[in-house]
Enzyme design. Structure first.
Site, PDB file in Angstrom:
ATOM      1  N   LYS A  16       0.835  -1.195   0.000  1.00 41.18           N
ATOM      2  CA  LYS A  16       0.000   0.000   0.000  1.00 41.18           C
ATOM      3  C   LYS A  16       0.884   1.266   0.000  1.00 41.18           C
ATOM      4  O   LYS A  16       2.102   1.169   0.219  1.00 41.18           O
ATOM      5  CB  LYS A  16      -0.928  -0.061   1.226  1.00 41.18           C
ATOM      6  CG  LYS A  16      -1.949  -1.209   1.136  1.00 41.18           C
ATOM      7  CD  LYS A  16      -2.788  -1.330   2.411  1.00 41.18           C
ATOM      8  CE  LYS A  16      -3.860  -2.407   2.287  1.00 41.18           C
ATOM      9  NZ  LYS A  16      -4.618  -2.595   3.563  1.00 41.18           N
ATOM     10  N   TYR A  56     -12.503  -2.490  -3.205  1.00 42.76           N
ATOM     11  CA  TYR A  56     -13.045  -2.485  -1.843  1.00 42.76           C
ATOM     12  C   TYR A  56     -14.568  -2.352  -1.804  1.00 42.76           C
ATOM     13  O   TYR A  56     -15.120  -1.886  -0.810  1.00 42.76           O
ATOM     14  CB  TYR A  56     -12.385  -1.362  -1.032  1.00 42.76           C
ATOM     15  CG  TYR A  56     -10.968  -1.682  -0.584  1.00 42.76           C
ATOM     16  CD1 TYR A  56     -10.691  -2.790   0.226  1.00 42.76           C
ATOM     17  CD2 TYR A  56      -9.899  -0.876  -0.951  1.00 42.76           C
ATOM     18  CE1 TYR A  56      -9.396  -3.086   0.646  1.00 42.76           C
ATOM     19  CE2 TYR A  56      -8.589  -1.166  -0.534  1.00 42.76           C
ATOM     20  CZ  TYR A  56      -8.354  -2.280   0.268  1.00 42.76           C
ATOM     21  OH  TYR A  56      -7.075  -2.567   0.688  1.00 42.76           O
ATOM     22  N   PHE A  64     -15.161   3.622   7.677  1.00 37.89           N
ATOM     23  CA  PHE A  64     -13.796   3.954   7.257  1.00 37.89           C
ATOM     24  C   PHE A  64     -13.600   3.908   5.742  1.00 37.89           C
ATOM     25  O   PHE A  64     -12.508   4.212   5.251  1.00 37.89           O
ATOM     26  CB  PHE A  64     -12.780   3.034   7.952  1.00 37.89           C
ATOM     27  CG  PHE A  64     -12.922   1.558   7.637  1.00 37.89           C
ATOM     28  CD1 PHE A  64     -12.443   1.012   6.456  1.00 37.89           C
ATOM     29  CD2 PHE A  64     -13.538   0.707   8.545  1.00 37.89           C
ATOM     30  CE1 PHE A  64     -12.564  -0.350   6.179  1.00 37.89           C
ATOM     31  CE2 PHE A  64     -13.676  -0.660   8.279  1.00 37.89           C
ATOM     32  CZ  PHE A  64     -13.185  -1.181   7.087  1.00 37.89           C
ATOM     33  N   ARG A  92      -1.447 -14.766   3.677  1.00 43.74           N
ATOM     34  CA  ARG A  92      -2.152 -14.120   4.797  1.00 43.74           C
ATOM     35  C   ARG A  92      -1.372 -14.302   6.102  1.00 43.74           C
ATOM     36  O   ARG A  92      -1.327 -13.408   6.946  1.00 43.74           O
ATOM     37  CB  ARG A  92      -3.564 -14.697   4.942  1.00 43.74           C
ATOM     38  CG  ARG A  92      -4.457 -14.511   3.715  1.00 43.74           C
ATOM     39  CD  ARG A  92      -5.149 -13.183   3.651  1.00 43.74           C
ATOM     40  NE  ARG A  92      -6.133 -12.988   4.687  1.00 43.74           N
ATOM     41  CZ  ARG A  92      -6.884 -11.888   4.783  1.00 43.74           C
ATOM     42  NH1 ARG A  92      -6.745 -10.904   3.899  1.00 43.74           N
ATOM     43  NH2 ARG A  92      -7.753 -11.765   5.745  1.00 43.74           N
ATOM     44  N   THR A  98      -5.056  -8.003  10.432  1.00 40.16           N
ATOM     45  CA  THR A  98      -5.396  -6.690   9.863  1.00 40.16           C
ATOM     46  C   THR A  98      -4.916  -5.549  10.767  1.00 40.16           C
ATOM     47  O   THR A  98      -4.377  -4.555  10.286  1.00 40.16           O
ATOM     48  CB  THR A  98      -6.931  -6.594   9.680  1.00 40.16           C
ATOM     49  OG1 THR A  98      -7.357  -7.720   8.912  1.00 40.16           O
ATOM     50  CG2 THR A  98      -7.320  -5.318   8.963  1.00 40.16           C
ATOM     51  N   ARG A 109       3.063  -7.222   9.011  1.00 42.12           N
ATOM     52  CA  ARG A 109       2.420  -6.171   9.807  1.00 42.12           C
ATOM     53  C   ARG A 109       2.913  -6.165  11.248  1.00 42.12           C
ATOM     54  O   ARG A 109       3.057  -5.102  11.864  1.00 42.12           O
ATOM     55  CB  ARG A 109       0.908  -6.344   9.761  1.00 42.12           C
ATOM     56  CG  ARG A 109       0.303  -5.939   8.413  1.00 42.12           C
ATOM     57  CD  ARG A 109      -1.144  -6.352   8.344  1.00 42.12           C
ATOM     58  NE  ARG A 109      -1.831  -5.916   7.129  1.00 42.12           N
ATOM     59  CZ  ARG A 109      -2.947  -6.480   6.681  1.00 42.12           C
ATOM     60  NH1 ARG A 109      -3.495  -7.494   7.336  1.00 42.12           N
ATOM     61  NH2 ARG A 109      -3.513  -6.031   5.584  1.00 42.12           N
ATOM     62  N   ASN A 119      -1.695  -0.190   7.305  1.00 42.41           N
ATOM     63  CA  ASN A 119      -1.137  -1.524   7.567  1.00 42.41           C
ATOM     64  C   ASN A 119      -0.316  -2.117   6.422  1.00 42.41           C
ATOM     65  O   ASN A 119      -0.174  -3.318   6.293  1.00 42.41           O
ATOM     66  CB  ASN A 119      -2.225  -2.485   8.064  1.00 42.41           C
ATOM     67  CG  ASN A 119      -3.352  -2.674   7.063  1.00 42.41           C
ATOM     68  OD1 ASN A 119      -3.310  -2.120   5.969  1.00 42.41           O
ATOM     69  ND2 ASN A 119      -4.345  -3.470   7.430  1.00 42.41           N
TER      70      ASN A 119
HETATM   71  P1  RTP Z   1      -6.896  -7.402   5.092  1.00 39.08           P
HETATM   72  O1  RTP Z   1      -7.386  -8.387   4.055  1.00 39.08           O
HETATM   73  O2  RTP Z   1      -6.251  -6.195   4.489  1.00 39.08           O
HETATM   74  O3  RTP Z   1      -6.170  -7.999   6.236  1.00 39.08           O
HETATM   75  O4  RTP Z   1      -8.148  -6.809   5.715  1.00 39.08           O
HETATM   76  P2  RTP Z   1      -9.420  -7.649   6.077  1.00 39.08           P
HETATM   77  O5  RTP Z   1     -10.064  -8.195   4.853  1.00 39.08           O
HETATM   78  O6  RTP Z   1      -9.096  -8.555   7.187  1.00 39.08           O
HETATM   79  O7  RTP Z   1     -10.197  -6.401   6.657  1.00 39.08           O
HETATM   80  P3  RTP Z   1     -11.181  -5.470   5.941  1.00 39.08           P
HETATM   81  O8  RTP Z   1     -12.165  -5.139   6.972  1.00 39.08           O
HETATM   82  O9  RTP Z   1     -11.601  -6.058   4.641  1.00 39.08           O
HETATM   83  O10 RTP Z   1     -10.302  -4.174   5.686  1.00 39.08           O
HETATM   84  C1  RTP Z   1      -9.579  -3.948   4.519  1.00 39.08           C
HETATM   85  C2  RTP Z   1      -8.593  -2.840   4.775  1.00 39.08           C
HETATM   86  O11 RTP Z   1      -9.298  -1.667   5.198  1.00 39.08           O
HETATM   87  C3  RTP Z   1      -8.528  -0.943   6.133  1.00 39.08           C
HETATM   88  N1  RTP Z   1      -9.258  -0.787   7.375  1.00 39.08           N
HETATM   89  N2  RTP Z   1      -9.289   0.324   8.058  1.00 39.08           N
HETATM   90  N3  RTP Z   1     -11.036   0.751  11.180  1.00 39.08           N
HETATM   91  C4  RTP Z   1     -10.303   1.106  10.165  1.00 39.08           C
HETATM   92  O12 RTP Z   1      -9.826   2.204  10.053  1.00 39.08           O
HETATM   93  C5  RTP Z   1     -10.033   0.108   9.141  1.00 39.08           C
HETATM   94  N4  RTP Z   1     -10.491  -1.131   9.132  1.00 39.08           N
HETATM   95  C6  RTP Z   1      -9.997  -1.700   8.015  1.00 39.08           C
HETATM   96  C7  RTP Z   1      -7.248  -1.689   6.348  1.00 39.08           C
HETATM   97  O13 RTP Z   1      -6.256  -1.134   5.472  1.00 39.08           O
HETATM   98  C8  RTP Z   1      -7.620  -3.104   5.910  1.00 39.08           C
HETATM   99  O14 RTP Z   1      -6.476  -3.831   5.506  1.00 39.08           O
END
Ligand code: RTP
Length: 155
Positions: A16, A56, A64, A92, A98, A109, A119
């Site tokens: 990123k 996304y 967010f 992963r 995350t 991370r 992240n």
């Molecule tokens: P990842 O695959 O990146 O580990 O993330 P994930 O699917 O477990 O989590 P997801 O909820 O899909 O989030 C994707 C990306 O969004 C950003 N994020 N920001 N509370 C916040 O500010 C927040 N939550 C998520 C992160 O960059 C995350 O990787």
């Protein structure tokens, strides 16, 4: 030692903008290379807003989401396609949770980040999404099919 074609997965991994700005590109690529996966696509890329929104789209309802789109489009990202048996789940694991504060030391991370909103890396969460995201971020001619010479761990 030779995996059957059905076992081989693709995953989409992306450094990123914060990872690029912080000079972590080489470190991150090297962790995947050393693990033994096969790199099939690699580019530095300024992501347009529409592509970030498509990538996304499942998060559109989240609070967010707008800041996530701003973050991902704030500077160049490094797009990577990696291939191998079990590459989706393994990537992963290499990436870690995350929330970087929850991510184990030894993960990307866990070692290199602090905030969920910064992240440093993305990795597809399923083989289906691995294919979908690779096709979304790379044009056909940008991917390279190649056979590693005498390196069965690269399959
Ligand atoms: P990842 O695959 O990146 O580990 O993330 P994930 O699917 O477990 O989590 P997801 O909820 O899909 O989030 C994707 C990306 O969004 C950003 N994020 N920001 N509370 C916040 O500010 C927040 N939550 C998520 C992160 O960059 C995350 O990787």
């Amino acid at each position: 030692l030779v995996a059957s074609l059905e076992q081989v997965e693709q995953t989409y991994v992306m450094v990123k903008p914060d990872g690029v700005q912080r000079g972590l590109v080489g470190e991150i690529i090297s962790r995947f290379e050393r693990k033994g996966f096969k790199l099939t696509g690699l580019k530095l890329f300024q992501c347009p807003k529409e592509l970030a929104e498509e990538h996304y789209k499942d998060l559109k309802a989240k609070a967010f989401y707008p800041s996530l789109i701003d973050y991902i489009t704030s500077g160049p990202v490094v797009c990577m396609a990696w291939e191998g048996v079990g590459v989706v789940a393994s990537a992963r694991k290499l990436i870690g949770s995350t929330d970087p504060l929850q991510a184990e030391p030894g993960t990307i991370r866990g070692d290199l980040a602090v905030q969920t909103g910064r992240n440093v890396i993305h990795g597809s969460d399923s083989p289906e999404n691995g294919k979908r995201e690779t096709a979304l971020w790379f044009k056909e001619g940008e991917l390279c099919e190649w056979t590693p010479v005498q390196a069965p761990w690269l399959r």
